[in-house]
Design an enzyme around this catalytic site. Structure first.
Site, short mmCIF file in Angstrom:
data_model
loop_
_atom_site.label_atom_id
_atom_site.label_comp_id
_atom_site.label_asym_id
_atom_site.label_seq_id
_atom_site.Cartn_x
_atom_site.Cartn_y
_atom_site.Cartn_z
N GLN A 26 -4.55 -1.21 9.67
CA GLN A 26 -4.40 -2.53 9.05
C GLN A 26 -4.92 -3.61 9.99
O GLN A 26 -4.51 -3.69 11.15
CB GLN A 26 -2.91 -2.77 8.71
N ASP A 30 -10.87 2.81 4.40
CA ASP A 30 -11.21 1.39 4.30
C ASP A 30 -12.72 1.19 4.15
O ASP A 30 -13.18 0.11 3.79
CB ASP A 30 -10.74 0.64 5.56
N LYS A 85 0.84 -1.21 0.00
CA LYS A 85 0.00 0.00 0.00
C LYS A 85 0.87 1.25 0.00
O LYS A 85 0.58 2.23 -0.71
CB LYS A 85 -0.95 -0.02 1.21
#
Ligand code: ADP
Length: 305
Positions: free
Chosen positions: A106, A129, A62
């Site tokens: 994460q 997200d 990412k």
């Protein structure tokens, strides 16, 4: 030969997520360059806790992708012994930091830490997200501005391949909040008739055999037998499993399914790159909306021009 016709995204029945992801990334790169001319630098803050090896690989990917499109990334790596309150405090600091456009925590977080509490602490406007209850709620009642990356990536893959959805039977395998449930909502929104399967489903094979579209996110290598696949069906394999040999594989018996499917995503090189591309897209959307710059052109239009 049931394979879908070749196109820029599909060759010999294989749907190249990497190519589709590149098409999504190109306009993002252009847009960040335009913003840079106005002195605006987009910033994504990535929070990682502990030493989960898969998370480390994902975060590295990412961060690299951000650099490719001109988004600045800030990596906050916390020790596994950190408390929930300390993670919340960091998230709040990032919420209040005007230079931060997107916040990504994460997952998975270490045992004992409530993921839902941490996710709920993220400012919904910075929730790249798309997991904040407000954004998920908006998705379930129609459309959210920040939608979960992997499901959104699956939908763009189907669109890039020209797979018809309206009135078609779609089967989603896996009911996680991260993939299965949101992708099922998106398929419903696209007028498909959707069945959700999970670990308690009786006769998974019979469900799959009826499906024009299959999206699998179960984390079980070889769960979907090639012989179950309806000839001509579209198969999106979200699974990323590392075999004892070190080889990466999806949840679908690839060779056998490929022989019957109209189109199928490979692992690696299918859904994975799309998840990352959609994270970049969400970062751009979050930044533009928060800075009152309007909405960027929809990602799906990246290949229609
Ligand atoms: P992900 O993050 O990929 O969505 P999770 O581990 O959170 O995956 O969820 C796995 C999902 O896969 C669960 O919803 C579970 O019911 C489903 N699943 C696991 N094993 C099977 C199985 N043997 N058959 C059908 N579904 C399964």
């Amino acid at each position: 030969m049931p394979h879908l016709q070749d196109s820029w995204a599909v060759t010999n029945g294989i749907l190249h997520g990497k190519l589709v992801a590149e098409r999504v990334k190109a306009p993002i790169r252009q847009q960040t360059a335009l913003l840079a001319e106005q002195g605006i630098t987009l910033t994504l803050a990535v929070v990682r806790v502990g030493a989960d090896p898969a998370s480390e690989v994902y975060v590295r990917g990412k961060v690299r992708a951000c650099a490719e499109v001109g988004i600045l990334s800030r990596h906050h790596h916390l020790d596994a012994t950190v408390t929930e309150a300390e993670i919340v405090a960091l998230v709040e600091e990032l919420n209040n930091d005007d230079s931060v456009d997107g916040i990504l925590v994460q997952l998975p977080l270490p045992r004992g830490i409530s993921e839902s509490r941490i996710i709920a602490a993220v400012d919904p406007r910075k929730d790249v997200d798309g997991f904040h209850p407000l954004n998920l709620g908006q998705l379930f009642s129609g459309r959210s501005l920040l939608e979960p990356c992997t499901p959104a990536g699956c939908m763009l893959l189907l669109e890039a391949a020209g797979v018809p959805l309206s009135g078609k039977r779609a089967v989603v395998v896996g009911r996680s909040v991260i993939v299965g449930r949101p992708v099922a909502q998106m398929l419903v929104r696209a007028d498909a008739t959707v069945t959700m399967c999970h670990r308690f489903t009786e006769d998974l094979g019979a469900c799959i055999a009826q499906a024009d579209v299959v999206v699998v996110a179960a984390g079980v290598p070889g769960l979907i037998r090639g012989s179950w696949v309806k000839p001509g069906a579209a198969i999106i394999d979200v699974g990323i499993n590392r075999l004892p040999t070190g080889k990466l594989t999806g949840d679908v018996e690839f060779e056998e399914a490929h022989a019957r499917a109209g189109v199928i995503t490979p692992v690696p090189g299918g859904v994975g790159p799309m998840t990352v591309a959609m994270l970049l897209w969400n970062t751009l959307v979050a930044a533009m909306l928060r800075r009152r710059l309007g909405m960027p052109r929809p990602a799906a239009q990246a290949w229609s021009v």
